[in-house]
Motif scaffolding. Structure first.
Motif, PDB file in Angstrom:
ATOM      1  N   ASP A   1      10.475   6.742  -7.026  1.00  0.00           N
ATOM      2  CA  ASP A   1       9.076   6.627  -6.620  1.00  0.00           C
ATOM      3  C   ASP A   1       8.658   5.166  -6.760  1.00  0.00           C
ATOM      4  O   ASP A   1       8.532   4.651  -7.862  1.00  0.00           O
ATOM      5  N   ILE A   2       8.461   4.509  -5.609  1.00  0.00           N
ATOM      6  CA  ILE A   2       8.097   3.087  -5.612  1.00  0.00           C
ATOM      7  C   ILE A   2       6.589   2.882  -5.597  1.00  0.00           C
ATOM      8  O   ILE A   2       6.118   1.750  -5.589  1.00  0.00           O
ATOM      9  N   SER A   3       5.826   3.955  -5.595  1.00  0.00           N
ATOM     10  CA  SER A   3       4.372   3.893  -5.408  1.00  0.00           C
ATOM     11  C   SER A   3       3.676   2.835  -6.239  1.00  0.00           C
ATOM     12  O   SER A   3       2.820   2.115  -5.733  1.00  0.00           O
ATOM     13  N   ASP A   4       4.020   2.751  -7.512  1.00  0.00           N
ATOM     14  CA  ASP A   4       3.298   1.867  -8.413  1.00  0.00           C
ATOM     15  C   ASP A   4       4.124   0.682  -8.919  1.00  0.00           C
ATOM     16  O   ASP A   4       3.732   0.011  -9.866  1.00  0.00           O
ATOM     17  N   ILE A   5       5.257   0.425  -8.273  1.00  0.00           N
ATOM     18  CA  ILE A   5       6.063  -0.745  -8.628  1.00  0.00           C
ATOM     19  C   ILE A   5       5.470  -1.948  -7.905  1.00  0.00           C
ATOM     20  O   ILE A   5       5.318  -1.927  -6.683  1.00  0.00           O
ATOM     21  N   PRO A   6       5.093  -2.991  -8.632  1.00  0.00           N
ATOM     22  CA  PRO A   6       4.515  -4.173  -7.978  1.00  0.00           C
ATOM     23  C   PRO A   6       5.463  -4.747  -6.924  1.00  0.00           C
ATOM     24  O   PRO A   6       6.681  -4.750  -7.100  1.00  0.00           O
ATOM     25  N   PHE A   7       4.879  -5.209  -5.826  1.00  0.00           N
ATOM     26  CA  PHE A   7       5.688  -5.795  -4.756  1.00  0.00           C
ATOM     27  C   PHE A   7       6.567  -6.915  -5.275  1.00  0.00           C
ATOM     28  O   PHE A   7       7.698  -7.081  -4.821  1.00  0.00           O
ATOM     29  N   GLU A   8       6.059  -7.682  -6.213  1.00  0.00           N
ATOM     30  CA  GLU A   8       6.838  -8.776  -6.789  1.00  0.00           C
ATOM     31  C   GLU A   8       8.149  -8.253  -7.386  1.00  0.00           C
ATOM     32  O   GLU A   8       9.207  -8.837  -7.194  1.00  0.00           O
TER      33      GLU A   8
ATOM     34  N   PRO B   1       2.924  -0.518  -3.342  1.00  0.00           N
ATOM     35  CA  PRO B   1       2.991   0.327  -2.147  1.00  0.00           C
ATOM     36  C   PRO B   1       1.861   1.354  -2.085  1.00  0.00           C
ATOM     37  O   PRO B   1       1.341   1.639  -1.007  1.00  0.00           O
ATOM     38  N   ARG B   2       1.437   1.900  -3.222  1.00  0.00           N
ATOM     39  CA  ARG B   2       0.332   2.864  -3.228  1.00  0.00           C
ATOM     40  C   ARG B   2      -0.964   2.207  -2.714  1.00  0.00           C
ATOM     41  O   ARG B   2      -1.706   2.806  -1.945  1.00  0.00           O
ATOM     42  N   ALA B   3      -1.205   0.977  -3.110  1.00  0.00           N
ATOM     43  CA  ALA B   3      -2.401   0.269  -2.647  1.00  0.00           C
ATOM     44  C   ALA B   3      -2.313   0.007  -1.142  1.00  0.00           C
ATOM     45  O   ALA B   3      -3.312   0.146  -0.423  1.00  0.00           O
ATOM     46  N   LEU B   4      -1.127  -0.346  -0.650  1.00  0.00           N
ATOM     47  CA  LEU B   4      -0.934  -0.548   0.781  1.00  0.00           C
ATOM     48  C   LEU B   4      -1.152   0.759   1.532  1.00  0.00           C
ATOM     49  O   LEU B   4      -1.821   0.794   2.560  1.00  0.00           O
ATOM     50  N   LEU B   5      -0.627   1.831   1.005  1.00  0.00           N
ATOM     51  CA  LEU B   5      -0.818   3.155   1.602  1.00  0.00           C
ATOM     52  C   LEU B   5      -2.302   3.495   1.691  1.00  0.00           C
ATOM     53  O   LEU B   5      -2.783   3.994   2.709  1.00  0.00           O
ATOM     54  N   GLY B   6      -3.060   3.180   0.652  1.00  0.00           N
ATOM     55  CA  GLY B   6      -4.494   3.424   0.656  1.00  0.00           C
ATOM     56  C   GLY B   6      -5.200   2.639   1.749  1.00  0.00           C
ATOM     57  O   GLY B   6      -6.063   3.170   2.453  1.00  0.00           O
ATOM     58  N   LEU B   7      -4.827   1.367   1.909  1.00  0.00           N
ATOM     59  CA  LEU B   7      -5.409   0.551   2.970  1.00  0.00           C
ATOM     60  C   LEU B   7      -5.139   1.135   4.354  1.00  0.00           C
ATOM     61  O   LEU B   7      -6.017   1.228   5.197  1.00  0.00           O
ATOM     62  N   VAL B   8      -3.894   1.524   4.568  1.00  0.00           N
ATOM     63  CA  VAL B   8      -3.499   2.073   5.866  1.00  0.00           C
ATOM     64  C   VAL B   8      -4.236   3.374   6.143  1.00  0.00           C
ATOM     65  O   VAL B   8      -4.799   3.566   7.219  1.00  0.00           O
ATOM     66  N   ASN B   9      -4.247   4.270   5.176  1.00  0.00           N
ATOM     67  CA  ASN B   9      -4.895   5.563   5.395  1.00  0.00           C
ATOM     68  C   ASN B   9      -6.412   5.433   5.538  1.00  0.00           C
ATOM     69  O   ASN B   9      -7.035   6.186   6.286  1.00  0.00           O
ATOM     70  N   THR B  10      -7.004   4.461   4.868  1.00  0.00           N
ATOM     71  CA  THR B  10      -8.437   4.191   5.059  1.00  0.00           C
ATOM     72  C   THR B  10      -8.674   3.722   6.493  1.00  0.00           C
ATOM     73  O   THR B  10      -9.622   4.164   7.150  1.00  0.00           O
ATOM     74  N   GLY B  11      -7.796   2.870   6.986  1.00  0.00           N
ATOM     75  CA  GLY B  11      -7.891   2.402   8.366  1.00  0.00           C
ATOM     76  C   GLY B  11      -7.707   3.520   9.363  1.00  0.00           C
ATOM     77  O   GLY B  11      -8.400   3.602  10.376  1.00  0.00           O
ATOM     78  N   LEU B  12      -6.770   4.424   9.086  1.00  0.00           N
ATOM     79  CA  LEU B  12      -6.553   5.568   9.973  1.00  0.00           C
ATOM     80  C   LEU B  12      -7.758   6.482   9.990  1.00  0.00           C
ATOM     81  O   LEU B  12      -8.156   6.980  11.045  1.00  0.00           O
ATOM     82  N   SER B  13      -8.363   6.704   8.819  1.00  0.00           N
ATOM     83  CA  SER B  13      -9.549   7.562   8.742  1.00  0.00           C
ATOM     84  C   SER B  13     -10.712   6.962   9.518  1.00  0.00           C
ATOM     85  O   SER B  13     -11.446   7.662  10.217  1.00  0.00           O
ATOM     86  N   ALA B  14     -10.873   5.660   9.381  1.00  0.00           N
ATOM     87  CA  ALA B  14     -11.978   4.980  10.080  1.00  0.00           C
ATOM     88  C   ALA B  14     -11.773   5.018  11.589  1.00  0.00           C
ATOM     89  O   ALA B  14     -12.746   5.084  12.343  1.00  0.00           O
ATOM     90  N   ALA B  15     -10.520   4.985  12.029  1.00  0.00           N
ATOM     91  CA  ALA B  15     -10.227   4.987  13.456  1.00  0.00           C
ATOM     92  C   ALA B  15     -10.373   6.372  14.082  1.00  0.00           C
ATOM     93  O   ALA B  15     -10.518   6.491  15.290  1.00  0.00           O
ATOM     94  N   ALA B  16     -10.326   7.402  13.250  1.00  0.00           N
ATOM     95  CA  ALA B  16     -10.370   8.786  13.776  1.00  0.00           C
ATOM     96  C   ALA B  16     -11.760   9.199  14.220  1.00  0.00           C
ATOM     97  O   ALA B  16     -12.744   8.675  14.018  1.00  0.00           O
TER      98      ALA B  16
END
Length: 90
Positions: A33-40, A75-90
């Motif tokens: 699970d890479i969700s909370d591993i920092p990108f660095e 990755p979890r924060a990136l996922l949140g950004l993407v899904n927020t964008g998808l919700s706004a576009a819907a």
């Protein structure tokens, strides 16, 4: 490439995008699970994240501003950004 219509991505979608965008040697086992591993720690710098954002825009039509993508730490924060964008576009 055609923009896909989706209602939400998951962490496996983000993993695929990250690997395709910048790849990385020694990628974590797919079961990890890479969700909370920092990108660095995953070996991603801001340039790799910007490439990932460009791929997300190309594939899903979601634009992530440069100032937001450089602030994302996991990755979890990136996922949140993407899904927020998808919700706004819907």
């Amino acid at each position: 490439m055609t923009v896909q219509t989706v209602t939400g991505l998951n962490i496996d979608d983000i993993r695929r995008i990250l690997i395709e965008s910048a790849g990385f040697d020694g990628a974590p086992d797919p079961a990890t699970d890479i969700s909370d591993i920092p990108f660095e720690e995953l070996g991603y710098d801001s340039l790799a994240l910007m490439e990932s954002a460009a791929r997300i825009q190309q594939e899903y039509g979601i634009r992530i501003p440069d100032d937001e993508i450089t602030e994302v730490e996991t990755p979890r924060a990136l996922l949140g950004l993407v899904n927020t964008g998808l919700s706004a576009a819907a």
